[in-house]
Design a protein around this motif. Sequence first.
Motif, PDB file in Angstrom:
ATOM      1  N   THR A  64       0.821  -1.208   0.000  1.00 55.20           N
ATOM      2  CA  THR A  64       0.000   0.000   0.000  1.00 55.20           C
ATOM      3  C   THR A  64       0.852   1.253   0.000  1.00 55.20           C
ATOM      4  OG1 THR A  64      -1.840  -1.130   1.097  1.00 55.20           O
ATOM      5  CG2 THR A  64      -1.790   1.266   1.240  1.00 55.20           C
ATOM      6  N   SER A  65       1.893   1.297   0.817  1.00 52.40           N
ATOM      7  CA  SER A  65       2.769   2.476   0.836  1.00 52.40           C
ATOM      8  C   SER A  65       3.399   2.695  -0.528  1.00 52.40           C
ATOM      9  CB  SER A  65       3.862   2.312   1.892  1.00 52.40           C
ATOM     10  OG  SER A  65       3.322   2.311   3.195  1.00 52.40           O
ATOM     11  N   THR A  66       3.870   1.621  -1.156  1.00 53.12           N
ATOM     12  CA  THR A  66       4.492   1.734  -2.480  1.00 53.12           C
ATOM     13  C   THR A  66       3.464   2.187  -3.508  1.00 53.12           C
ATOM     14  OG1 THR A  66       6.032  -0.043  -1.877  1.00 53.12           O
ATOM     15  CG2 THR A  66       5.863   0.515  -4.210  1.00 53.12           C
ATOM     16  N   ALA A  67       2.258   1.637  -3.454  1.00 56.48           N
ATOM     17  CA  ALA A  67       1.204   2.037  -4.390  1.00 56.48           C
ATOM     18  C   ALA A  67       0.882   3.514  -4.248  1.00 56.48           C
ATOM     19  CB  ALA A  67      -0.050   1.192  -4.161  1.00 56.48           C
ATOM     20  N   ARG A  83      -6.452   4.353  -8.208  1.00 57.09           N
ATOM     21  CA  ARG A  83      -5.672   3.488  -7.302  1.00 57.09           C
ATOM     22  C   ARG A  83      -6.607   2.568  -6.552  1.00 57.09           C
ATOM     23  NH1 ARG A  83      -3.757   7.021  -3.899  1.00 57.09           N
ATOM     24  NH2 ARG A  83      -4.946   6.402  -2.048  1.00 57.09           N
ATOM     25  N   PHE A  84      -6.281   1.264  -6.579  1.00 52.87           N
ATOM     26  CA  PHE A  84      -7.052   0.264  -5.835  1.00 52.87           C
ATOM     27  C   PHE A  84      -6.140  -0.355  -4.795  1.00 52.87           C
ATOM     28  CE2 PHE A  84      -8.506  -4.087  -5.060  1.00 52.87           C
ATOM     29  CZ  PHE A  84      -9.824  -3.846  -4.673  1.00 52.87           C
ATOM     30  N   ALA A 147     -13.824   7.312 -15.423  1.00 50.78           N
ATOM     31  CA  ALA A 147     -13.249   8.613 -15.027  1.00 50.78           C
ATOM     32  C   ALA A 147     -12.883   9.535 -16.202  1.00 50.78           C
ATOM     33  CB  ALA A 147     -12.082   8.393 -14.076  1.00 50.78           C
ATOM     34  N   PRO A 148     -12.170   9.151 -17.260  1.00 48.72           N
ATOM     35  CA  PRO A 148     -11.314   7.979 -17.352  1.00 48.72           C
ATOM     36  C   PRO A 148      -9.924   8.307 -16.805  1.00 48.72           C
ATOM     37  CG  PRO A 148     -11.320   9.117 -19.458  1.00 48.72           C
ATOM     38  CD  PRO A 148     -12.196   9.933 -18.527  1.00 48.72           C
ATOM     39  N   VAL A 149      -9.187   7.269 -16.393  1.00 51.13           N
ATOM     40  CA  VAL A 149      -7.825   7.475 -15.902  1.00 51.13           C
ATOM     41  C   VAL A 149      -6.824   7.138 -16.998  1.00 51.13           C
ATOM     42  CG1 VAL A 149      -8.577   6.902 -13.563  1.00 51.13           C
ATOM     43  CG2 VAL A 149      -7.499   5.122 -14.968  1.00 51.13           C
ATOM     44  N   ASP A 150      -5.618   7.670 -16.838  1.00 51.92           N
ATOM     45  CA  ASP A 150      -4.515   7.323 -17.736  1.00 51.92           C
ATOM     46  C   ASP A 150      -3.822   6.044 -17.277  1.00 51.92           C
ATOM     47  OD1 ASP A 150      -4.628   9.739 -19.400  1.00 51.92           O
ATOM     48  OD2 ASP A 150      -3.939  10.777 -17.594  1.00 51.92           O
ATOM     49  N   VAL A 151      -3.666   5.909 -15.947  1.00 53.67           N
ATOM     50  CA  VAL A 151      -2.952   4.766 -15.371  1.00 53.67           C
ATOM     51  C   VAL A 151      -3.695   4.290 -14.128  1.00 53.67           C
ATOM     52  CG1 VAL A 151      -0.753   3.889 -14.490  1.00 53.67           C
ATOM     53  CG2 VAL A 151      -0.757   5.807 -16.107  1.00 53.67           C
ATOM     54  N   ALA A 152      -3.854   2.983 -14.006  1.00 51.36           N
ATOM     55  CA  ALA A 152      -4.386   2.387 -12.784  1.00 51.36           C
ATOM     56  C   ALA A 152      -3.237   1.799 -11.975  1.00 51.36           C
ATOM     57  CB  ALA A 152      -5.402   1.294 -13.109  1.00 51.36           C
ATOM     58  N   VAL A 153      -3.245   2.055 -10.681  1.00 56.43           N
ATOM     59  CA  VAL A 153      -2.265   1.494  -9.745  1.00 56.43           C
ATOM     60  C   VAL A 153      -3.038   0.508  -8.881  1.00 56.43           C
ATOM     61  CG1 VAL A 153      -0.574   2.011  -7.955  1.00 56.43           C
ATOM     62  CG2 VAL A 153      -1.026   3.692  -9.768  1.00 56.43           C
ATOM     63  N   VAL A 154      -2.744  -0.780  -9.046  1.00 58.23           N
ATOM     64  CA  VAL A 154      -3.603  -1.829  -8.491  1.00 58.23           C
ATOM     65  C   VAL A 154      -2.811  -2.728  -7.549  1.00 58.23           C
ATOM     66  CG1 VAL A 154      -5.079  -3.805  -9.049  1.00 58.23           C
ATOM     67  CG2 VAL A 154      -5.041  -1.811 -10.571  1.00 58.23           C
ATOM     68  N   GLN A 275      13.146   2.052   0.909  1.00 60.55           N
ATOM     69  CA  GLN A 275      13.170   0.997  -0.114  1.00 60.55           C
ATOM     70  C   GLN A 275      11.879   0.997  -0.925  1.00 60.55           C
ATOM     71  OE1 GLN A 275      14.364  -1.948   3.014  1.00 60.55           O
ATOM     72  NE2 GLN A 275      15.726  -2.700   1.414  1.00 60.55           N
ATOM     73  N   ASN A 276      10.747   1.223  -0.255  1.00 62.76           N
ATOM     74  CA  ASN A 276       9.486   1.341  -0.986  1.00 62.76           C
ATOM     75  C   ASN A 276       9.534   2.503  -1.971  1.00 62.76           C
ATOM     76  OD1 ASN A 276       8.365  -0.795   0.459  1.00 62.76           O
ATOM     77  ND2 ASN A 276       7.323   0.503   1.938  1.00 62.76           N
ATOM     78  N   ALA A 277      10.152   3.611  -1.556  1.00 60.76           N
ATOM     79  CA  ALA A 277      10.263   4.779  -2.435  1.00 60.76           C
ATOM     80  C   ALA A 277      11.110   4.459  -3.667  1.00 60.76           C
ATOM     81  CB  ALA A 277      10.864   5.958  -1.669  1.00 60.76           C
ATOM     82  N   ALA A 278      12.214   3.743  -3.469  1.00 57.35           N
ATOM     83  CA  ALA A 278      13.064   3.367  -4.604  1.00 57.35           C
ATOM     84  C   ALA A 278      12.306   2.453  -5.558  1.00 57.35           C
ATOM     85  CB  ALA A 278      14.336   2.677  -4.098  1.00 57.35           C
TER      86      ALA A 278
END
Length: 454
Positions: A64-67, A83-84, A147-154, A275-278
Amino acid sequence: MTETPDSAPRAAETFAEAEDALLSRWPETRLEPSLDRIRAFTELLGDPQRTYRSIHLTGTNGKTSTARMVDTLLRAHDLRTGRFTSPHVERMNERISVDGEPLDDEAFVRAFNDVAPYTHLVDASEAHPLSFFETVVGMAYAAFADAPVDVAVVEVGMGGSWDATNVIDADVAVVTPIALDHASYLGTTAAAIAQEKAGIIKAGSVAVLAQQTAEVAEVLLRRAAEVGATVVREGMEFDVVTRVPAVGGQSVTIRGLRGQYDELFLPLYGAHQAQNAATALAAVESLIGDQPLADEVVRQAFAESTSPGRLEIVRRSPTIVLDAAHNPAGAEATAAALEDSFRFDPLIGVIGVMGDKDAEGLLAAFEPHLAHVVVTQNSTDRAMPADQLADTAVGVFGEDRVTVMPRLSDALDHAAWLAEAGAGAGDPLGSGAVLVTGSVVTVGEARSLLGGRR
């Protein structure tokens, strides 16, 4: 939610009605490993998940943090995102976000009503009815297309191959660190769990792999080779170069796939969040192109990163920190971050876990860092009873360091009293604090009791 004579559900008029209809379905913990129902559902919806690019995330901890960081980076590049994530911390509509914000109640009801007419068609045609999770995934994919969205983060719910989210064929598959969790569903070894999670790596995609053990890495690399995915690995193609704790978070230098990004301020605590940020940065670089990302855009995005319920300070005097660690690996990362970034003395734990978790392993990871633990339970049927958890806690902490308070509100009050009473008895520069942990649900309920969403 009542049924009309033709078995089609009537439209929900309120958030509570939509929530009730969803919760009346198979719960997230009841699994029948098949993509048949979700495929039938998304086909009836017009396969909305094929109308936008996507980044799909799995792993044991840090998803979740990375998403959320991926989402923030993409929006900083003027891309519209969906984002889901799951589970939610406080309210169900947190699971589906557009443009970085959860659907409001009206939009959530609209998303439910858009897909509800099709749910009974799937129920009637399949051997088992659509589950709660499958239905919410369908809602999310349809809402993103609308929506529409450009990118979904799932983010996957659990595992990978058989997870309902896996009807999406993502451009980028992200695998955060894999450890033992959900063993009864996914397998009893890290390699077996990795085999299930590797299923999100698809042909022609980029697989962004966080640091893994050798046995896990072997499984993931084999899957990538089988499907012809490009692999980028933490510690090889990208990495955290340096990190220094700072007021309100940390300063991080990241070597990305396209360039190095120096001294980024990240308002999150712990080496695991660096590390999640990287990993998030490498995922976005993989999606956007072959040029370095603009330094000022990356800097701004990371400075705005948030992750509710992940070493989140929600109150001062005494300090109360919420963290959703729910397995030994997560607890170890949280404990290391506490030592790294704070000088709490004494630190009092309020811990409530789910019944299917490795409570002993989680408690053992926290034991060197907590002066006392107040054992409690959250309000769900899946919660481990406080008395049962206390038996385990006494074996780890000793009887003198354990208090049992089944009501979470009582546990919070008592822990705050202990933290204040003990402050100054040890480190003269330290201050007493409370850590609430053990489960996302426990943290969410505590967050509501302490003032709710911010």
